[in-house]
Scaffold this motif. Structure first.
Motif, PDB file in Angstrom:
ATOM      1  N   GLU A 152      92.843  35.621  42.631  1.00 15.48           N
ATOM      2  CA  GLU A 152      91.785  36.225  43.447  1.00 15.48           C
ATOM      3  C   GLU A 152      90.523  35.379  43.468  1.00 15.48           C
ATOM      4  O   GLU A 152      89.855  35.287  44.503  1.00 15.48           O
ATOM      5  CB  GLU A 152      91.452  37.624  42.918  1.00 15.48           C
ATOM      6  N   ARG A 153      90.186  34.775  42.350  1.00 13.46           N
ATOM      7  CA  ARG A 153      88.976  33.945  42.267  1.00 13.46           C
ATOM      8  C   ARG A 153      89.200  32.525  42.780  1.00 13.46           C
ATOM      9  O   ARG A 153      88.262  31.726  42.801  1.00 13.46           O
ATOM     10  CB  ARG A 153      88.473  33.903  40.824  1.00 13.46           C
ATOM     11  N   GLY A 154      90.408  32.196  43.177  1.00 13.78           N
ATOM     12  CA  GLY A 154      90.687  30.852  43.666  1.00 13.78           C
ATOM     13  C   GLY A 154      90.770  29.816  42.569  1.00 13.78           C
ATOM     14  O   GLY A 154      90.701  28.617  42.825  1.00 13.78           O
ATOM     15  N   GLU A 155      90.952  30.248  41.329  1.00 20.79           N
ATOM     16  CA  GLU A 155      91.053  29.328  40.194  1.00 20.79           C
ATOM     17  C   GLU A 155      92.481  28.835  39.999  1.00 20.79           C
ATOM     18  O   GLU A 155      92.725  27.958  39.178  1.00 20.79           O
ATOM     19  CB  GLU A 155      90.563  30.017  38.922  1.00 20.79           C
ATOM     20  N   TYR A 156      93.396  29.412  40.741  1.00 18.88           N
ATOM     21  CA  TYR A 156      94.812  29.068  40.605  1.00 18.88           C
ATOM     22  C   TYR A 156      95.464  29.239  41.973  1.00 18.88           C
ATOM     23  O   TYR A 156      95.265  30.253  42.628  1.00 18.88           O
ATOM     24  CB  TYR A 156      95.457  29.999  39.574  1.00 18.88           C
ATOM     25  N   ALA A 158      91.348  15.373  45.167  1.00 19.21           N
ATOM     26  CA  ALA A 158      91.196  16.743  44.669  1.00 19.21           C
ATOM     27  C   ALA A 158      92.083  17.684  45.467  1.00 19.21           C
ATOM     28  O   ALA A 158      92.289  17.500  46.663  1.00 19.21           O
ATOM     29  CB  ALA A 158      89.739  17.176  44.780  1.00 19.21           C
ATOM     30  N   GLU A 159      92.581  18.681  44.785  1.00 20.17           N
ATOM     31  CA  GLU A 159      93.456  19.659  45.437  1.00 20.17           C
ATOM     32  C   GLU A 159      92.639  20.520  46.394  1.00 20.17           C
ATOM     33  O   GLU A 159      91.556  20.994  46.068  1.00 20.17           O
ATOM     34  CB  GLU A 159      94.139  20.525  44.391  1.00 20.17           C
ATOM     35  N   GLU A 160      93.160  20.712  47.590  1.00 22.84           N
ATOM     36  CA  GLU A 160      92.504  21.547  48.594  1.00 22.84           C
ATOM     37  C   GLU A 160      92.578  23.015  48.169  1.00 22.84           C
ATOM     38  O   GLU A 160      93.621  23.484  47.734  1.00 22.84           O
ATOM     39  CB  GLU A 160      93.223  21.343  49.932  1.00 22.84           C
ATOM     40  N   HIS A 170     106.885  30.349  46.107  1.00 18.81           N
ATOM     41  CA  HIS A 170     107.682  31.519  45.746  1.00 18.81           C
ATOM     42  C   HIS A 170     106.787  32.712  45.418  1.00 18.81           C
ATOM     43  O   HIS A 170     107.008  33.823  45.905  1.00 18.81           O
ATOM     44  CB  HIS A 170     108.581  31.165  44.549  1.00 18.81           C
ATOM     45  N   LEU A 171     105.745  32.498  44.612  1.00 18.70           N
ATOM     46  CA  LEU A 171     104.837  33.583  44.248  1.00 18.70           C
ATOM     47  C   LEU A 171     104.056  34.060  45.467  1.00 18.70           C
ATOM     48  O   LEU A 171     103.873  35.259  45.664  1.00 18.70           O
ATOM     49  CB  LEU A 171     103.892  33.148  43.120  1.00 18.70           C
ATOM     50  N   ALA A 172     103.611  33.139  46.306  1.00 23.96           N
ATOM     51  CA  ALA A 172     102.869  33.526  47.515  1.00 23.96           C
ATOM     52  C   ALA A 172     103.726  34.411  48.414  1.00 23.96           C
ATOM     53  O   ALA A 172     103.249  35.427  48.937  1.00 23.96           O
ATOM     54  CB  ALA A 172     102.416  32.276  48.272  1.00 23.96           C
ATOM     55  N   LEU A 173     104.979  34.069  48.567  1.00 18.05           N
ATOM     56  CA  LEU A 173     105.877  34.873  49.397  1.00 18.05           C
ATOM     57  C   LEU A 173     106.124  36.244  48.770  1.00 18.05           C
ATOM     58  O   LEU A 173     106.198  37.254  49.476  1.00 18.05           O
ATOM     59  CB  LEU A 173     107.188  34.134  49.629  1.00 18.05           C
ATOM     60  N   HIS A 231     101.397  37.704  34.369  1.00 13.27           N
ATOM     61  CA  HIS A 231     100.358  38.288  33.527  1.00 13.27           C
ATOM     62  C   HIS A 231      99.231  38.782  34.424  1.00 13.27           C
ATOM     63  O   HIS A 231      98.914  38.150  35.437  1.00 13.27           O
ATOM     64  CB  HIS A 231      99.846  37.222  32.544  1.00 13.27           C
ATOM     65  N   TYR A 232      98.590  39.894  34.043  1.00  9.25           N
ATOM     66  CA  TYR A 232      97.530  40.440  34.896  1.00  9.25           C
ATOM     67  C   TYR A 232      96.372  39.464  35.086  1.00  9.25           C
ATOM     68  O   TYR A 232      95.706  39.472  36.117  1.00  9.25           O
ATOM     69  CB  TYR A 232      97.026  41.792  34.368  1.00  9.25           C
ATOM     70  N   GLN A 233      96.141  38.588  34.109  1.00 10.88           N
ATOM     71  CA  GLN A 233      95.072  37.587  34.260  1.00 10.88           C
ATOM     72  C   GLN A 233      95.393  36.600  35.374  1.00 10.88           C
ATOM     73  O   GLN A 233      94.489  36.071  36.009  1.00 10.88           O
ATOM     74  CB  GLN A 233      94.828  36.856  32.949  1.00 10.88           C
ATOM     75  N   THR A 234      96.665  36.366  35.622  1.00 13.18           N
ATOM     76  CA  THR A 234      97.078  35.473  36.711  1.00 13.18           C
ATOM     77  C   THR A 234      96.576  36.013  38.041  1.00 13.18           C
ATOM     78  O   THR A 234      96.117  35.252  38.899  1.00 13.18           O
ATOM     79  CB  THR A 234      98.612  35.304  36.734  1.00 13.18           C
ATOM     80  N   VAL A 235      96.645  37.325  38.218  1.00 17.53           N
ATOM     81  CA  VAL A 235      96.154  37.940  39.458  1.00 17.53           C
ATOM     82  C   VAL A 235      94.657  37.669  39.603  1.00 17.53           C
ATOM     83  O   VAL A 235      94.184  37.315  40.687  1.00 17.53           O
ATOM     84  CB  VAL A 235      96.464  39.449  39.494  1.00 17.53           C
ATOM     85  N   GLY A 236      93.914  37.789  38.521  1.00 11.86           N
ATOM     86  CA  GLY A 236      92.479  37.477  38.556  1.00 11.86           C
ATOM     87  C   GLY A 236      92.215  36.031  38.905  1.00 11.86           C
ATOM     88  O   GLY A 236      91.330  35.729  39.718  1.00 11.86           O
TER      89      GLY A 236
END
Length: 77
Positions: A39-43, A2-4, A48-51, A31-36
């Motif tokens: 934040e919830r740890g679902e993604y 499983a992914e950590e 690159h995006l983290a930076l 997409h704004y849903q991506t931010v959600g």
């Protein structure tokens, strides 16, 4: 295997700076849903995006993301 999980403080940083999910998403080109989902740890973001998120908030990436849960804000005082 499983992914950590990847923990983050995106919601805290957004609230501290008065930035909406839509505004952050627009600045990052997602997409704004991506931010959600983030934040919830679902993604978990790409490196690159983290930076880019860390750069947006003008903090080191370690301030935004961690492999361990962040301590509660009141517990460090």
């Amino acid at each position: 295997m499983a992914e950590e999980p990847v923990f983050n403080r995106i919601a805290v940083l957004r609230a501290d700076r008065g930035v909406s999910r839509r505004d952050l998403a627009a600045a990052l080109g997602v997409h704004y849903q991506t931010v959600g989902y983030l934040e919830r740890g679902e993604y978990s973001p790409s490196l690159h995006l983290a930076l880019r998120i860390a750069e947006f908030f003008e903090v080191p990436v370690e301030v935004v993301f961690s492999l361990k849960p962040f301590p509660k804000l009141g517990s460090t005082l």
